[in-house]
Design a protein around this motif. Sequence first.
Motif, short mmCIF file in Angstrom:
data_model
loop_
_atom_site.label_atom_id
_atom_site.label_comp_id
_atom_site.label_asym_id
_atom_site.label_seq_id
_atom_site.Cartn_x
_atom_site.Cartn_y
_atom_site.Cartn_z
N LYS A 1 0.82 -1.20 0.00
CA LYS A 1 0.00 0.00 0.00
C LYS A 1 0.85 1.26 0.00
CE LYS A 1 -3.76 -2.14 2.64
NZ LYS A 1 -4.55 -2.08 3.89
N TYR A 2 0.24 2.34 -0.47
CA TYR A 2 0.83 3.66 -0.30
C TYR A 2 0.70 4.01 1.18
CZ TYR A 2 1.78 8.59 -1.31
OH TYR A 2 2.31 9.84 -1.34
N TRP A 3 1.68 4.69 1.75
CA TRP A 3 1.77 4.86 3.19
C TRP A 3 0.51 5.47 3.81
CZ3 TRP A 3 1.34 9.50 5.76
CH2 TRP A 3 1.42 10.64 4.98
N SER A 4 -0.12 6.43 3.12
CA SER A 4 -1.28 7.11 3.70
C SER A 4 -2.51 6.21 3.78
CB SER A 4 -1.62 8.37 2.89
OG SER A 4 -1.94 8.04 1.55
N GLU A 5 -2.49 5.08 3.07
CA GLU A 5 -3.60 4.14 3.10
C GLU A 5 -3.50 3.17 4.27
OE1 GLU A 5 -3.26 2.23 -0.65
OE2 GLU A 5 -3.95 3.95 -1.81
N PHE B 1 4.44 -1.12 2.90
CA PHE B 1 3.92 0.14 2.39
C PHE B 1 5.09 0.99 1.91
CE2 PHE B 1 4.32 -0.09 6.94
CZ PHE B 1 5.00 1.05 7.31
N TYR B 2 4.79 2.05 1.14
CA TYR B 2 5.86 2.83 0.53
C TYR B 2 5.48 4.29 0.40
CZ TYR B 2 3.23 3.14 -3.84
OH TYR B 2 2.28 3.43 -4.78
N GLY B 3 6.49 5.11 0.13
CA GLY B 3 6.31 6.53 -0.18
C GLY B 3 7.41 6.96 -1.12
N ARG B 4 7.35 8.22 -1.58
CA ARG B 4 8.28 8.65 -2.61
C ARG B 4 9.23 9.77 -2.18
NH1 ARG B 4 6.88 6.87 -7.69
NH2 ARG B 4 9.13 7.23 -8.00
N THR B 5 8.95 10.47 -1.09
CA THR B 5 9.79 11.59 -0.68
C THR B 5 10.11 11.48 0.81
OG1 THR B 5 7.97 13.06 -0.06
CG2 THR B 5 8.65 13.06 -2.38
N TRP B 6 11.13 12.26 1.24
CA TRP B 6 11.47 12.29 2.66
C TRP B 6 10.39 12.98 3.47
CZ3 TRP B 6 14.45 8.70 3.85
CH2 TRP B 6 15.58 8.38 3.10
N THR B 7 9.70 13.93 2.87
CA THR B 7 8.58 14.56 3.56
C THR B 7 7.50 13.54 3.87
OG1 THR B 7 8.98 16.71 2.52
CG2 THR B 7 6.77 16.31 3.38
N GLU B 8 7.20 12.69 2.91
CA GLU B 8 6.22 11.63 3.14
C GLU B 8 6.72 10.65 4.21
OE1 GLU B 8 3.97 11.29 -1.17
OE2 GLU B 8 5.56 9.86 -0.68
N PHE B 9 8.01 10.38 4.20
CA PHE B 9 8.57 9.47 5.20
C PHE B 9 8.36 10.03 6.61
CE2 PHE B 9 12.51 8.01 7.52
CZ PHE B 9 12.06 6.71 7.72
N LYS B 10 8.62 11.31 6.79
CA LYS B 10 8.44 11.93 8.10
C LYS B 10 6.97 11.96 8.50
CE LYS B 10 11.08 15.42 6.79
NZ LYS B 10 11.84 16.71 6.79
N GLN B 11 6.09 12.20 7.53
CA GLN B 11 4.66 12.17 7.81
C GLN B 11 4.21 10.77 8.21
OE1 GLN B 11 3.23 13.68 4.07
NE2 GLN B 11 3.17 15.80 4.78
N CYS B 12 4.78 9.76 7.55
CA CYS B 12 4.44 8.38 7.85
C CYS B 12 4.92 8.00 9.26
CB CYS B 12 5.07 7.45 6.82
SG CYS B 12 4.67 5.71 7.07
N LEU B 13 6.11 8.42 9.62
CA LEU B 13 6.60 8.14 10.97
C LEU B 13 5.69 8.75 12.02
CD1 LEU B 13 10.48 8.65 10.67
CD2 LEU B 13 9.19 6.51 10.56
N GLN B 14 5.22 9.96 11.77
CA GLN B 14 4.32 10.62 12.72
C GLN B 14 3.00 9.88 12.82
OE1 GLN B 14 5.27 13.32 14.68
NE2 GLN B 14 3.40 12.68 15.75
N LYS B 15 2.50 9.41 11.68
CA LYS B 15 1.25 8.63 11.66
C LYS B 15 1.43 7.33 12.45
CE LYS B 15 -1.82 6.38 8.26
NZ LYS B 15 -3.14 6.89 8.70
N MET B 16 2.55 6.64 12.24
CA MET B 16 2.82 5.42 12.98
C MET B 16 2.93 5.71 14.48
SD MET B 16 5.70 3.87 10.38
CE MET B 16 6.11 2.43 11.37
#
Length: 225
Positions: free
Chosen positions: A3-7, A61-76
């Motif tokens: 999945k895409y990380w936001s999903e 799950f995956y993402g494409r940018t470092w901004t998305e990575f940081k957002q994903c870490l916060q979500k987790m």
Amino acid sequence: MMKYWSEMDFTSFNESRSRRERHHHTPYVAAFDTETSTITHDEQQIAFMYVWQMAIENEAFYGRTWTEFKQCLQKMKNEMHLAVDYKLIVYVHNLKYDFGFYKKEVNLDGSDFVARSRRTVLKHVLDDCFEVRDSAVYTEEPLDHMGEEIGIPKMKGYDYRKIRHALTPLTPEELEYCEHDVLILTRYFRLEAEKLNCSIYKLALTATQKIKRGINEEFAKNARK
């Protein structure tokens, strides 16, 4: 397909308050990896990340940018209730390489580093609650050998010569390749913890530590006979 990380719904990995109060880590194992491209500019080689991928147990799950990575870490962090005293163990194969890409992008304030040298990090804490470990120093094996050992083969035929960036569409085959690389790690260390009858948190950091522990356990068994 991962999945895409936001999903992702990370609440499925949530634990009870009582367990979080009793333990300093989640019972789950996670993994992280990146894919990068290299270009030559003004006679200098420049490498950059165009996709990152993670897994928790069997969910990738995956993402494409470092901004998305940081957002994903916060979500987790929010959905799993991660904290300084309740961490998630994340394995990276050849941490030295990936650390070189993300060290300037993420929060490493107060990180507890274990390293062999200034350039060779074995373990560190990311954003207070992700304990990142180098899987390669534990197994001393290439990722494809680990995959063969547990029945999740590392996929072949990925074209590393192709220049990709964060907006380059990725094919299902390319995403599957990314998925396998993190699922190999989570499955390997889940089986390792089961084999040694311990939590992920208590696995040795390096192959040398693993051998020493095995020797000490044998001595202890013999002493009780």
